[in-house]
Design an enzyme around this catalytic site. Structure first.
Site, PDB file in Angstrom:
ATOM      1  CE  LYS A  29      -5.877   2.349  -1.560  1.00  0.00           C
ATOM      2  NZ  LYS A  29      -6.237   2.996  -0.750  1.00  0.00           N
ATOM      3  CE1 TYR A  58      -2.908   2.728   0.500  1.00  0.00           C
ATOM      4  CE2 TYR A  58      -3.796   1.972   2.644  1.00  0.00           C
ATOM      5  CZ  TYR A  58      -4.222   2.979   2.076  1.00  0.00           C
ATOM      6  OH  TYR A  58      -5.122   3.848   2.037  1.00  0.00           O
TER       7      TYR A  58
END
Lengths: 311, 311, 311, 311
Positions: free
Chosen positions: B166, B138
């Protein structure tokens, strides 16, 4: 020359070729103009960051701009950067650019000093009022260290102070919201939005931007002209493929690395090394404090040009 | 549930509804899951930033994740955030998420402490080694204050440590270059790339990303599902139009302003106010230190929902 | 005038008074010089940040510097800022300052463009080589957005490129380590270290700095002279008490607040409002994009002057 | 143990020794406590940044704090860090620290999520209300990425929410203005101000701070105790000389460099390498993602200890 409203297409920020002794190389600069116009670009932008405006003395800036105006000879509009710290200094630059024949001016917010959005607005208003040429805002937080507020830009667009924006924020979401804001005010055809991000031109055009100011367009103007044409025609897959090819070529800005020199040295030196390798300019020198590329870096630039099909 | 490789589509980062006394509201959370799955989302992401993972105690995190897993009941994959400062603390989170039934984990680089790319790499390797679930990185420099290096990501993708990314950097140019790097290594179908930027999903998909994790997808999942479907089918003009509509709706994250509260309060409170107005959740409360929206801000949220055609 | 080595004491960065129509007010500038020299300052620094160097055109810069040189008339050394973006532009400024009679030059690292420490070093070497005046580095990351590396400064000190440093980093720990580095090389009496931080002069002198360049010293030069004298005599408690009084007075840089203007407007406007209230200068105007102080802000400035015992 | 008001003197932020297998080494931690108390420190601070609080799991945090409380055995106050992202998570930490016997708590502003000053204030108020122990704010923008506003601190001091501040901003000018603000409200003896900057303790004490929390004080507690004693007695030249010696020793935080590891690895590893070399702790290991020092780095640490007269 009258500037189209909006200004659409590919508007390369011209490199400024120098001689080995550090003077502006007018012959190479004229050759670069032909390289770009021959590829079909829609306008040129002199004295921007890629043009080493920050590194050139006032005398050199004027010499470069006069050369560009003469070489272009009215075939496309010539935008001119008027990069300086604060309002009165920018006004001196703006008057010089107007005298040298620029068709439009491109100014940043004040820098060195911090600013408030109200001061940014006043800054652009004074410039527009003092010199009667279309004025573009140049939003480049990487160098200016402030970012223009969207509300300020919309106000200055609505009142006619600004004719357009060169957006080098890298923030495509913000660009989209600005375009929506312009549309909500009915200004989408009255205010020009150009992206300065070489790697997301397909995306910016898909979002409604009018054109692009790609530093890499010095090296491969035909690629950006093709990309723009695909996008205008709605051939988005082809536009993305062309953008991918150009994104691969963009690695030439990193050929020198940053172990012993700045990112600016690597990027501007990479453009000039490529133009030199392509035979467009006579000498790849950049201006102090920028440092020359090593032979190994130049070899990497040549390899990237070959991989992108340019040699 | 087995995670598709790559994971494609719309993966909303679930809000975590709370009761008026600050407990996780399991009934509203299950209703939110139905709201999303009914709209056709392809997976869900629990305990992300939009899910107030940073604001929830460990006990609440586990309660929320168990509720989501139970409500989803295997219909789509459940990704779970394991947000904590450093490796051993993340491992505690990861073991708890695995025990609660997550199908995949999503971890940031270490934060609070500064890191070196070699430390980031070691961090992800330890997590992947200790807990046998697909692991997503992330990349969110707005909260973590470092950015994952592209070279580190490509190495971790190639060796199988990471299943995907992400990307919440907002840097679409960087995302494109990462996608090109994956393609150059033949990893384009082996490593999932999801954008976390709500406003440029059309652009990310055009560049080759596999899907999107939109906080705003809590509020309008059907819009993001339509946008994704247009893009998959090559209907880029329609994709951009849907994206424009969603970009207008995105203004609800600013309905509260930042005069007396943080941007986080405004954004997460805006999502919850919208879900409350839509009748999906029972209470719009957020967790400390986040502050509630004023009545005026809630009214602005309702107006935006109406303008976007959601009420 | 020959510059002492090291240069010790109080070296105010002169404000540049302007007329209501925006020209340099030579009469007020000469009066300001008398205000400072009468208080016993040890040198003056023209065309620094407090002097609105960033806001003044080249013509005004030269006018201001000539006025200062003439007014000082050899009684103390005159340092001159040569603030511009990159090397060749700074060289133009340096030649102009030398021609106007400066006794020493003060240059920042390049700005607008990013730099590498090796480029910073080359920058200072070229300046020193081209213009035969003692050269000070001005380390001000708040405006220049890079910080000079300690190793670079020590090298440039050892080789004689730099005569001194104006440190406006606010990092007193770093300043102490630099002073230790100079001592380790036997340069403690050969290289001048001046702090630009108005609020920690006692601390900087205790750590071994030679002097101070206080913007607030325009307003209360006698206070800084007393503070310096206490410190030189080892009367540290009195030095701290004087510093505390000056720190209270420093609130005048915030009198205008930053609701509708920048911190720069507030600070430089605050100094000028104070000088105007004290009767030293004829007009408190600052240059665009700086904005004037409101009447309420001016009243707060007057109150602070009274509280500090200056009126 | 009751906390003195104000708390004065040297309050080292205890390192947390680990075994080779990564558990808290209680025996070494107790030995470190004796090392510090034997040198005359005035309190200790467990579970701060130097104590690897960010790297320790909750179980290890509790184990470390219990060990410290037991080893100190009431001889000096024990402050405990309660470092976590947001309010409810900090409350869990605070309850655990109170149960483990802490005499006071030290909390940062929320991090990961952005905050508004009003949210920071609410955060501290909730903590103070929920757990009945004196509460210190830990202002450390290098890790928390926001800075506590002076006005917020003064309000929280005046209302009794905060008992004191650990200032690790590095901004001595700001610290001085805060101290003046406390004095203006008559709070100078009611609110404790501790600097966390190892290199400017003489300066902070001269400005009126009550004490210091020096990470380097793990290694050379006697040096900081001497420095403090000189300052309290008004022997400022001796204080500065001692500070200079400690500033030289501080280079051990850079012994490892940052080529292959973070600054945090270098600093915390440097402290532990020094404590290991001094025979205080059994093993210099740090916790993931921190990386061990190379042999060459350890040799540099040993050399610095010798130069500072510690071996």
């Amino acid at each position: 020359m009258h500037l189209p409203v909006p200004l659409r297409g590919v508007v390369p920020p011209l490199c400024t070729p120098l001689t080995g002794t550090g003077e502006v190389d007018a012959r190479s600069l004229a050759a670069l103009v032909e390289h770009l116009l021959g590829a079909g670009v829609h306008a040129v932008f002199a004295l921007g960051t890629s043009g080493e405006a920050a590194q050139l003395t006032d005398r050199w800036r004027t010499a470069a701009l006069r050369t560009v105006v003469e070489a272009v000879a009215g075939r496309v509009p010539v935008l001119a950067g008027v990069i300086d710290m604060t309002t009165e200094r920018v006004l001196d630059q703006a008057r010089a650019a107007a005298a040298a024949g620029a068709d439009a001016l491109v100014a940043t917010a004040p820098f060195f000093t911090g600013t408030h959005p109200a001061e940014d607005a006043g800054h652009f208003r004074r410039i527009r009022h003092a010199v009667d040429l279309p004025l573009f805002a140049y939003d480049n937080p990487g160098t200016v260290h402030t970012r223009l507020a969207a509300g300020t830009l919309l106000d200055l667009a609505a009142e006619g102070t600004l004719a357009g924006l060169k957006d080098t924020t890298g923030d495509l979401g913000g660009l989209r919201r600005l375009l929506l804001g312009l549309r909500a005010r009915g200004l989408q055809d009255a205010f020009t939005v150009l992206t300065g991000s070489e790697l997301t031109v397909d995306a910016a055009l898909l979002a409604g931007a009018h054109g692009v100011v790609p530093g890499l367009g010095n090296v491969d103007p035909a690629g950006y002209v093709r990309l723009y044409a695909h996008a205008r025609a709605g051939r988005w897959a082809q536009a993305a493929a062309e953008q991918d090819r150009l994104a691969g070529l963009f690695a030439l800005v990193e050929a020198a690395g940053t172990d012993g020199a700045s990112w600016t040295s690597a990027a501007l030196g990479g453009y000039k090394a490529a133009l030199h390798a392509l035979g467009v300019i006579a000498c790849p020198a950049t201006s102090a404090p920028l440092q020359p590329l090593s032979e190994a870096a130049v070899a990497r630039v040549r390899k990237l040009l070959a991989e992108a099909g340019l040699t």
